[in-house]
Design a protein around this motif. Structure first.
Motif, PDB file in Angstrom:
ATOM      1  N   LEU A   1      17.492  28.553  41.699  1.00 43.45           N
ATOM      2  CA  LEU A   1      18.619  28.551  40.760  1.00 43.45           C
ATOM      3  C   LEU A   1      18.927  27.116  40.328  1.00 43.45           C
ATOM      4  N   PRO A   2      19.183  26.875  39.049  1.00 42.16           N
ATOM      5  CA  PRO A   2      19.580  25.529  38.627  1.00 42.16           C
ATOM      6  C   PRO A   2      20.924  25.157  39.233  1.00 42.16           C
ATOM      7  N   ALA A   3      21.064  23.895  39.598  1.00 40.12           N
ATOM      8  CA  ALA A   3      22.299  23.452  40.263  1.00 40.12           C
ATOM      9  C   ALA A   3      23.526  23.731  39.410  1.00 40.12           C
ATOM     10  N   ARG A   4      23.407  23.590  38.097  1.00 42.95           N
ATOM     11  CA  ARG A   4      24.585  23.761  37.237  1.00 42.95           C
ATOM     12  C   ARG A   4      25.144  25.179  37.329  1.00 42.95           C
ATOM     13  N   GLY A   5      24.292  26.159  37.670  1.00 43.04           N
ATOM     14  CA  GLY A   5      24.759  27.531  37.800  1.00 43.04           C
ATOM     15  C   GLY A   5      25.520  27.786  39.080  1.00 43.04           C
ATOM     16  N   LYS A   6      25.559  26.797  39.981  1.00 36.57           N
ATOM     17  CA  LYS A   6      26.253  26.966  41.256  1.00 36.57           C
ATOM     18  C   LYS A   6      27.632  26.325  41.245  1.00 36.57           C
ATOM     19  N   PHE A   7      28.069  25.844  40.061  1.00 32.44           N
ATOM     20  CA  PHE A   7      29.387  25.222  39.951  1.00 32.44           C
ATOM     21  C   PHE A   7      30.168  25.859  38.817  1.00 32.44           C
ATOM     22  N   SER A   8      31.459  26.009  39.031  1.00 34.43           N
ATOM     23  CA  SER A   8      32.349  26.522  37.995  1.00 34.43           C
ATOM     24  C   SER A   8      33.753  26.028  38.299  1.00 34.43           C
ATOM     25  N   ARG A   9      34.437  25.563  37.304  1.00 31.52           N
ATOM     26  CA  ARG A   9      35.778  25.029  37.510  1.00 31.52           C
ATOM     27  C   ARG A   9      36.708  26.107  38.089  1.00 31.52           C
ATOM     28  N   GLY A  10      37.331  25.778  39.208  1.00 33.02           N
ATOM     29  CA  GLY A  10      38.299  26.686  39.814  1.00 33.02           C
ATOM     30  C   GLY A  10      37.705  27.776  40.684  1.00 33.02           C
ATOM     31  N   VAL A  11      36.364  27.792  40.855  1.00 34.00           N
ATOM     32  CA  VAL A  11      35.733  28.828  41.680  1.00 34.00           C
ATOM     33  C   VAL A  11      34.736  28.163  42.621  1.00 34.00           C
ATOM     34  N   ASN A  12      34.857  28.452  43.895  1.00 34.84           N
ATOM     35  CA  ASN A  12      33.913  27.935  44.879  1.00 34.84           C
ATOM     36  C   ASN A  12      32.749  28.909  45.010  1.00 34.84           C
ATOM     37  N   LYS A  13      31.545  28.406  44.869  1.00 39.40           N
ATOM     38  CA  LYS A  13      30.303  29.191  44.974  1.00 39.40           C
ATOM     39  C   LYS A  13      30.280  30.381  44.006  1.00 39.40           C
ATOM     40  N   PRO A  14      30.390  30.114  42.712  1.00 35.33           N
ATOM     41  CA  PRO A  14      30.419  31.211  41.734  1.00 35.33           C
ATOM     42  C   PRO A  14      29.160  32.076  41.749  1.00 35.33           C
TER      43      PRO A  14
END
Length: 608
Positions: free
Chosen positions: A514-527
């Motif tokens: 999985l690309p690293a950018r897909g593992k981050f989301s503002r306000g959500v841990n481990k989206p």
């Protein structure tokens, strides 16, 4: 889950004295397998086993176990979750099985596929040794992620092995004395870096590796590595559910460790889809800032699980210290939490539990991951600075850290020459700062930094100074050498098997893709995890601020400072005056409690 040990002598027969040493190893592993004991002995080998019965509770599952004609024998610790599929293949190949245990696939699989071929086919957590009594050959293997330990001591034409360092040491294997580099590693990282152990002459077999030994020959091979698979994001949900389903295979009840976090909530939610009679276990404390009891209770209600909560006080913490120290097989600055929650699970009658260990590493859930992702341009800029500017900045930062008592600033000295993944890791995840390690060990500070960086140079290809390179080190260093080692030692201190469904090797390979950018989301841990599980309780847990579970150690330790100071002052592995000086910094609020606790560990458990 069991305790294994053994001795191979290729240059001389096993006599009664050697057999007695092998027997003493098994005796020291009794806590790992309270349900039974077994031995095999021939002219050149002794295998020992302590049994914790989870699959095939009948006498047919006892170990050491043979392939029927006595030509192959195995002693095995762990669980093979795909043993039924392997058994079907081997049955089709005309191998006859005499038990329902997962262990028996090892001896038949070794005969059919060979050692490395067998190891590559196994899905699970394992450490085992197979003795080919006809060809006088030993084969040892350890699971891909390093969930199960396997320690060895070699001398001349002999090889001894065991599940714990203490078993080998108690039987007189290894050189007996403390290993100074291992102690330095403990100070730098918070745990002893593999393959070192704290005892000279005893080392660990690397995760994902196997060893074949015969008279005059020894060959180590890697059968699995951390490589991404071709699976896409859509496969994660299915792999998660499949892994949890496999990890629930057992002939005894299985429970789940439940905190208020995303990882354990995800495991509970997935397990509840395939099993309706599970118990969740939570440890709670009186201090609101550290108490995960309310969130865990709420999660258990939403998911629909039985819930057991055990509360721990400062007095109980102090009372448990001797037992915690006795359970500690190698120095670690952590593990008290694992010891307490394992005791709680065993007291409820459980012999196996599922844990969320590995979720942060797979789905980039630590604060450091987010920090590196947000500031990746700053990292690139720092690396492009002229050397004299970077060195000046680092000197200023470390001087300020030493003056103000900010340890994280003091660790920045590892970035003086280049901004590398290894230097970033030591600056963000190091334990004692290099200057502190130098004072405690007597090593020059330059040697400390050079040696520490060398421990992280374990990869075939260079690592980028980004979140991916950082996390690759995190997998090997923190996950394998601390979290998994502690889970094994402190769980087995209570005869409890801790299973880690996030670390199924197919799931690991898929998440690495999985690309690293897909593992981050503002306000959500481990989206990526919350999307894959798709459960309201897990989604809500992901939206809460992340906090790692920890007892209020600083408060408890200051409340019991005289007793703990006395333990810390008994250190022999490091300079005693420097250790006392650091303890005084803790009492004055200038040293993190975990560093002070590390000194207690060295003085209370590893002072000889």
């Amino acid at each position: 889950m069991c305790g294994i040990s053994g001795l191979f002598q290729f240059d001389r027969p096993i006599d009664d004295a050697a057999a007695e040493r092998a027997s003493s190893m098994v005796a020291s592993l009794r806590h790992r397998g309270p349900d039974g004991e077994g031995f095999y002995r021939d002219a050149n080998a002794v295998l020992g086993h302590r049994r914790l019965s989870l699959i095939d509770l009948t006498p047919a599952g006892r170990q050491p176990l043979s392939n029927g004609d006595g030509s192959l024998w195995v002693t095995f610790n762990g669980e093979i979750y795909n043993f039924r599929e392997l058994r079907a293949e081997l049955t089709a190949a005309r191998f006859a099985f005499r038990s329902q245990s997962d262990t028996e696939v090892l001896v038949h699989g070794y005969r059919h596929w060979g050692g490395p071929g067998l190891a590559r086919r196994l899905r699970g957590m394992f450490a085992f040794a197979i003795w080919d009594a006809v060809n006088k050959t030993a084969f040892l293997a350890r699971d891909p992620v390093g969930i199960k330990p396997l320690y060895m001591a070699r001398s001349g034409g002999s090889l001894a092995f065991a599940s714990e360092v203490r078993a080998l040491k108690a039987a007189g294997f290894g050189q007996g004395s403390l290993h100074p580099e291992a102690i330095a590693g403990f100070l730098v990282f918070g745990s002893v870096p593999s393959p070192l152990t704290h005892v000279r002459g005893i080392e660990s077999l690397a995760a994902g590796h196997c060893l074949t030994v015969a008279a005059g020959s020894s060959r180590t091979a890697c059968f699995w590595d951390w490589e991404p698979s071709g699976a896409g994001p859509e496969s994660i949900a299915g792999l998660l559910e499949s892994s949890v389903r496999r990890h629930l295979i057992s002939d005894v009840p299985v429970g789940i460790f439940l905190s208020g976090g995303v990882d354990s909530a995800a495991v509970c939610a997935l397990a509840s889809r395939v099993h309706d009679n599970l118990t969740a276990v939570t440890v709670a404390v009186d201090q609101a800032a550290s108490d995960e009891g309310p969130e865990a209770r709420s999660l258990a209600r939403e998911i629909g699980m039985r819930h057991t909560e055990v509360r721990v006080s400062a007095a109980e913490f102090m009372d448990s210290i001797p037992a915690v120290m006795a359970a500690m097989d190698q120095p670690t600055h952590d593990g008290v939490n694992a010891w307490v929650v394992s005791r709680a699970a065993r007291q409820t009658g459980l012999k196996a539990v599922l844990s969320g260990v590995g979720g942060d590493e797979l789905f980039l859930g630590y604060p450091y991951h987010g920090l590196l992702n947000r500031h990746r341009r700053v990292v690139d800029l720092a690396d492009r600075l002229p050397g004299f500017l970077r060195r000046a900045a680092v000197r200023g930062a470390t001087a300020w850290g030493a003056f103000s008592g900010r340890e994280n600033w003091s660790r920045l000295s590892t970035l003086s020459h280049r901004v590398t993944a290894q230097g970033l890791y030591l600056s963000l995840r190091g334990f004692f700062a290099p200057a502190q390690v130098a004072a405690l060990t007597g090593w020059p500070e330059a040697r400390v930094k050079q040696w520490a960086l060398a421990q992280l140079e374990t990869f075939a290809t260079p690592l980028r100074a980004d979140v991916g390179g950082f996390n690759r080190i995190e997998f090997h260093r923190y996950l394998q050498d601390q979290l998994l080692r502690d889970a094994d030692a402190f769980g087995m201190a209570h005869g409890l098997e801790i299973r880690v469904p996030f670390l199924d090797q197919d799931l690991v390979a898929a998440t690495l893709a999985l690309p690293a950018r897909g593992k981050f989301s503002r306000g959500v841990n481990k989206p990526a995890l919350t999307r894959a599980v798709n459960h309201p309780a897990v989604t809500a847990a992901g939206r809460r601020p992340k906090r790692g579970f920890s007892f209020p150690f600083a408060q408890w330790m200051r409340g019991n400072a005289p007793e703990l100071r006395d333990m810390a002052s008994r250190v022999t592995a490091v300079d005693r005056e420097q250790a006392i000086a650091l303890w005084n910094q803790f009492e004055s609020g200038r040293l993190h409690w975990s560093r002070a606790w590390a000194l207690v560990v060295l003085g209370g458990r590893f002072a000889r």
